[in-house]
Design an enzyme around this catalytic site. Structure first.
Site, PDB file in Angstrom:
ATOM      1  N   ASP A  11       0.772  -1.347   0.096  1.00 40.65           N
ATOM      2  CA  ASP A  11      -0.122   0.064  -0.027  1.00 40.65           C
ATOM      3  C   ASP A  11       0.888   1.290  -0.031  1.00 40.65           C
ATOM      4  O   ASP A  11       2.121   1.072   0.340  1.00 40.65           O
ATOM      5  CB  ASP A  11      -0.867   0.034   1.152  1.00 40.65           C
ATOM      6  N   SER A  12       0.340   2.366  -0.056  1.00 39.31           N
ATOM      7  CA  SER A  12       1.123   3.510  -0.032  1.00 39.31           C
ATOM      8  C   SER A  12       1.467   3.739   1.333  1.00 39.31           C
ATOM      9  O   SER A  12       2.409   4.746   1.516  1.00 39.31           O
ATOM     10  CB  SER A  12       0.289   4.653  -0.649  1.00 39.31           C
ATOM     11  N   TYR A  43      -0.684   8.133  -2.438  1.00 38.45           N
ATOM     12  CA  TYR A  43      -0.892   8.123  -3.833  1.00 38.45           C
ATOM     13  C   TYR A  43      -2.073   8.796  -4.463  1.00 38.45           C
ATOM     14  O   TYR A  43      -2.172   9.223  -5.678  1.00 38.45           O
ATOM     15  CB  TYR A  43      -1.108   6.595  -4.139  1.00 38.45           C
ATOM     16  N   CYS A  74      -4.492  -1.517  -1.986  1.00 36.84           N
ATOM     17  CA  CYS A  74      -4.569  -0.080  -2.157  1.00 36.84           C
ATOM     18  C   CYS A  74      -5.499   0.185  -3.416  1.00 36.84           C
ATOM     19  O   CYS A  74      -5.367  -0.434  -4.529  1.00 36.84           O
ATOM     20  CB  CYS A  74      -3.203   0.469  -2.479  1.00 36.84           C
ATOM     21  N   GLU A 156      -3.471   8.428   8.413  1.00 34.95           N
ATOM     22  CA  GLU A 156      -1.796   8.461   8.612  1.00 34.95           C
ATOM     23  C   GLU A 156      -1.590   9.421   9.789  1.00 34.95           C
ATOM     24  O   GLU A 156      -0.388   9.099  10.149  1.00 34.95           O
ATOM     25  CB  GLU A 156      -1.219   9.236   7.243  1.00 34.95           C
ATOM     26  N   CYS A 188     -11.149   2.656  -0.287  1.00 35.50           N
ATOM     27  CA  CYS A 188      -9.607   3.053   0.106  1.00 35.50           C
ATOM     28  C   CYS A 188      -9.344   2.261   1.199  1.00 35.50           C
ATOM     29  O   CYS A 188     -10.176   2.273   2.113  1.00 35.50           O
ATOM     30  CB  CYS A 188      -9.617   4.575   0.354  1.00 35.50           C
ATOM     31  N   HIS A 190      -7.591   2.873   3.534  1.00 40.80           N
ATOM     32  CA  HIS A 190      -7.156   3.389   4.900  1.00 40.80           C
ATOM     33  C   HIS A 190      -8.737   3.721   5.574  1.00 40.80           C
ATOM     34  O   HIS A 190      -8.788   3.569   6.709  1.00 40.80           O
ATOM     35  CB  HIS A 190      -6.793   4.836   4.735  1.00 40.80           C
TER      36      HIS A 190
END
Ligand code: DGL
Length: 275
Positions: A11-12, A43, A74, A156, A188, A190
């Protein structure tokens, strides 16, 4: 013959850990090698071409780390490199599973009204990959896409419930509430970490579909079908980041718990990231 090679996941950043966690729950005998590309993430604001290049590199890196299968954990990467539906846009040295199709298939079966919302990064929503996948899987569904760029930064930063997050979630979801969707795809990886506030704002009648869990189930099927299952885990899971190891470790411990064995920083990735 059991196959004890690891499953590669990338993943990013930390979002793909939601997929890693679902994989660990369903496949305790498997070993994971996880790559969080935090030096180049997020990303979402990048071009699909740029992200496609990263996917190519990360799949090659994970194949060199002996992965028997790679999970693109992702949506942005999946949208860039694995959609629309005709397989990877690069020569993959190992099978690659994306996160978009499994969630679309589940949402198509779950919706009662046929009105499905999709939230994702700017790049994922601009790619129209979800509309394309619904067109192939459930053409009669009405899809309401909504980019929610701020959500990735919240996760994040380790923010999942504070008043700023709640206010932004209310704002971003307002069009979907007005559209009366009955199902929402968290497009997503996240976003499952924000499930608490998302379901608080949408209410109990809207079903949330996490691409993490749907993808983990898809991986189980693929391992069984391709005869790639391990019979027992050999060695520790490995977590690698292209960015700051301490920052990654802190967040990963929070989201994944004590299963996190060690976080390495691979120097070559630092060089790549700064070029
Ligand atoms: N977690 C990723 C996704 O599923 C990437 C978010 C980002 O890097 O912007 O889209």
């Amino acid at each position: 013959m059991p196959d004890r090679r690891p499953i590669g996941v990338f993943d990013s950043g930390v979002g793909g850990l939601t997929v890693a966690r679902a994989l660990l729950d369903l496949l305790p005998d498997e070993r994971l090698v996880y790559f969080g590309d935090t030096a180049r993430g997020p990303y979402g604001p990048r071009s699909l071409d740029e992200v496609r290049g990263y996917v190519d590199e990360l799949v090659a890196w994970l194949a060199r780390a002996d992965a028997k299968l790679v999970v693109a954990a992702c949506n942005t990467a999946t949208a860039a490199a694995l959609e629309p539906g005709d397989g990877p846009s690069f020569d993959a040295p190992v099978p690659v599973v994306g996160v978009i199709r499994p969630a679309v298939a589940t949402a198509a079966r779950a919706t009662r009204s046929g009105r499905v919302g999709v939230i994702g990064t700017a790049a994922t929503i601009a790619s129209r990959s979800y509309e394309h996948a619904f067109g192939e899987i459930a053409a009669d569904a009405e899809v309401f896409p909504q980019a929610c760029p701020a959500f990735v930064s919240f996760v994040e930063e380790g923010r999942t419930t504070d008043p700023g997050v709640l206010a932004r979630v209310r704002e971003e979801l307002a069009p979907l509430i007005a559209a009366e969707v009955d199902t929402l795809i968290l497009g997503c990886t996240h976003y499952p970490l924000l499930t608490g506030v998302l379901s608080y704002v949408l209410g109990p009648d809207v079903l949330l579909i996490s691409s993490a869990e749907e993808t983990a189930r898809r991986v189980v099927s693929q391992l069984i079908d391709d005869d790639l299952l391990a019979d027992r885990r050999v060695g520790d899971h490995r977590f690698v980041t292209s960015g700051d190891a301490d920052g990654f470790r802190g967040l990963a411990m929070r989201f994944l718990g004590p299963r996190l064995a060690a976080v390495d920083v691979e120097q070559p990735w630092r060089e790549l990231a700064s070029s």
